[in-house]
Design an enzyme around this catalytic site. Sequence first.
Site, PDB file in Angstrom:
ATOM      1  CG  HIS A   3      -1.774   1.225   1.289  1.00 51.32           C
ATOM      2  ND1 HIS A   3      -2.967   1.307   0.599  1.00 51.32           N
ATOM      3  CD2 HIS A   3      -1.620   2.426   1.894  1.00 51.32           C
ATOM      4  CE1 HIS A   3      -3.512   2.488   0.799  1.00 51.32           C
ATOM      5  NE2 HIS A   3      -2.718   3.186   1.576  1.00 51.32           N
ATOM      6  CG  ASP A  61     -11.684   3.631   5.808  1.00 47.84           C
ATOM      7  OD1 ASP A  61     -11.101   4.549   6.408  1.00 47.84           O
ATOM      8  OD2 ASP A  61     -11.583   3.456   4.581  1.00 47.84           O
ATOM      9  NE  ARG A 111      -9.418  10.715   8.618  1.00 49.13           N
ATOM     10  CZ  ARG A 111      -8.586   9.950   7.913  1.00 49.13           C
ATOM     11  NH1 ARG A 111      -8.983   8.778   7.423  1.00 49.13           N
ATOM     12  NH2 ARG A 111      -7.351  10.317   7.690  1.00 49.13           N
ATOM     13  CB  SER A 150      -8.110   5.305   7.145  1.00 49.83           C
ATOM     14  OG  SER A 150      -8.526   5.320   5.820  1.00 49.83           O
ATOM     15  CE  LYS A 184      -8.893   2.113   3.222  1.00 55.23           C
ATOM     16  NZ  LYS A 184      -9.049   3.512   2.949  1.00 55.23           N
TER      17      LYS A 184
HETATM   18  N1  URA Z   1      -5.369   6.493   2.468  1.00 56.14           N
HETATM   19  C1  URA Z   1      -6.409   5.965   3.171  1.00 56.14           C
HETATM   20  O1  URA Z   1      -6.951   4.932   2.803  1.00 56.14           O
HETATM   21  N2  URA Z   1      -6.805   6.593   4.278  1.00 56.14           N
HETATM   22  C2  URA Z   1      -6.233   7.717   4.732  1.00 56.14           C
HETATM   23  O2  URA Z   1      -6.648   8.215   5.758  1.00 56.14           O
HETATM   24  C3  URA Z   1      -5.156   8.279   3.990  1.00 56.14           C
HETATM   25  C4  URA Z   1      -4.730   7.639   2.858  1.00 56.14           C
END
Ligand code: URA
Length: 435
Positions: free
Chosen positions: A82, A161, A168, A183, A187
Amino acid sequence: MIPQWIIEKKRDGGVLSDSEIREFVDAFTEGTVPDYQMSALAMAIYFKGMTIAETAALTLAMLESGTRLDTTPLGRPTADKHSTGGIGDKISLILAPLVAACGVAVPMISGRGLGITGGTLDKLEAIPGYRTDLTEKAFLKVVNTCGCSIIGQTRRLAPADRKLYALRDVTGTVPSIPLITASILSKKLAEDLDALVLDVKCGRGAFMKTPAMARNLAKTLVQVATALGTRTAAVISAMDLPTGCAVGNAPEVAEAIAALQGQASADVEDLTLTLGCRMLLLTRVCRTPAEARTRLCDAWKSGRGLDIFRKMIELQQGNSRVIDRPELLFKGAQRQVVKAPRAGFVTAINSEDIGRACLILGAGRQRTTDRVDPTAGVADLKQVGTSVSRGEPLAVLVSRSSHAFPEAVQFIGRAFELQDRPPARPAKLILGACV
Ligand code: URA
């Protein structure tokens, strides 16, 4: 559970218990805690922070607000990568098939662009027909067949999320390390991985502008993911310059295809191998960095990575002829060359300005409801260290909306620094790691 007491406790710098966090998140997911109370808690977290234990509890509560995949039937080690978001970051498109070619399953759930940083899904959707909205069952079938699949977040994965991120985004609470950590990991850990590698971007074109902020985020991500049982490492990479020679949707897919065909720029190759090696080591498919590197290079040189990319596109209903005919990615696009205003050496490229130019060209969203232009972006960016003569192309703008060209040209012109001498030394790409 009295939501305002939990908000007040965090506002006053208290440490929340696992059950307070869990009950708050569950009630928010169900809709009994309204958006205004969740926003207030997010702002309190933004100012007061969270301990690692609180961040882990928040991550777990958000993860368990939805379903978790079961990758056991794949019968192979699983890993994902990621990135926290950068300009020109097409590494996932190259890395997923290469790592899959080394025997690791890569079930990659990706996101769309945020602000000026591009999203892997928007890029993949430049491939005509490519579906990013597979069901979880179809997704795992693609992973099982070709070794990797890249799709978007399904409705069932980490719904807390999805709801919280939307709040947010409009309440000034995105750049908070505990909130970013929960966050991302809610995932990624829902993918049921053996190993996770995080590319934490640092610099002008990233959320984390300074090495100290990037290190802090990297450390938190690794500590929380490890505490929740997934072997995790983070690499901190520079995001002052765009990655590679293209930024945007179709231009980055075209660059990723060329890279898999053996024509990667030095930074794209370096970052891909650095992240890929970590994935092979964490999954214990390889025992030493040298073995991991050799294995990845073999998959790359032999074309096995490219074959897997082609197969993944086909299985996700995309037109895989784009591999041999990349011009199919650019249907309806117009181009404009941006010329060098003077002769000299390229000594810097401001990635933030390149990202802004791409946004103007339609590669990203200015409002969440905007549709992206799949062809849009900037191609053929001259690299730092290159010498140019006056009037020589610095970059090529691509968009279906040629009326956007004049404004985008201004940003590209501003982004390039031209000097009489080449830069003293090449900019460092890999700034550090956290394991
Ligand atoms: N990527 C995400 O999935 N969440 C965040 O808060 C920032 C970057």
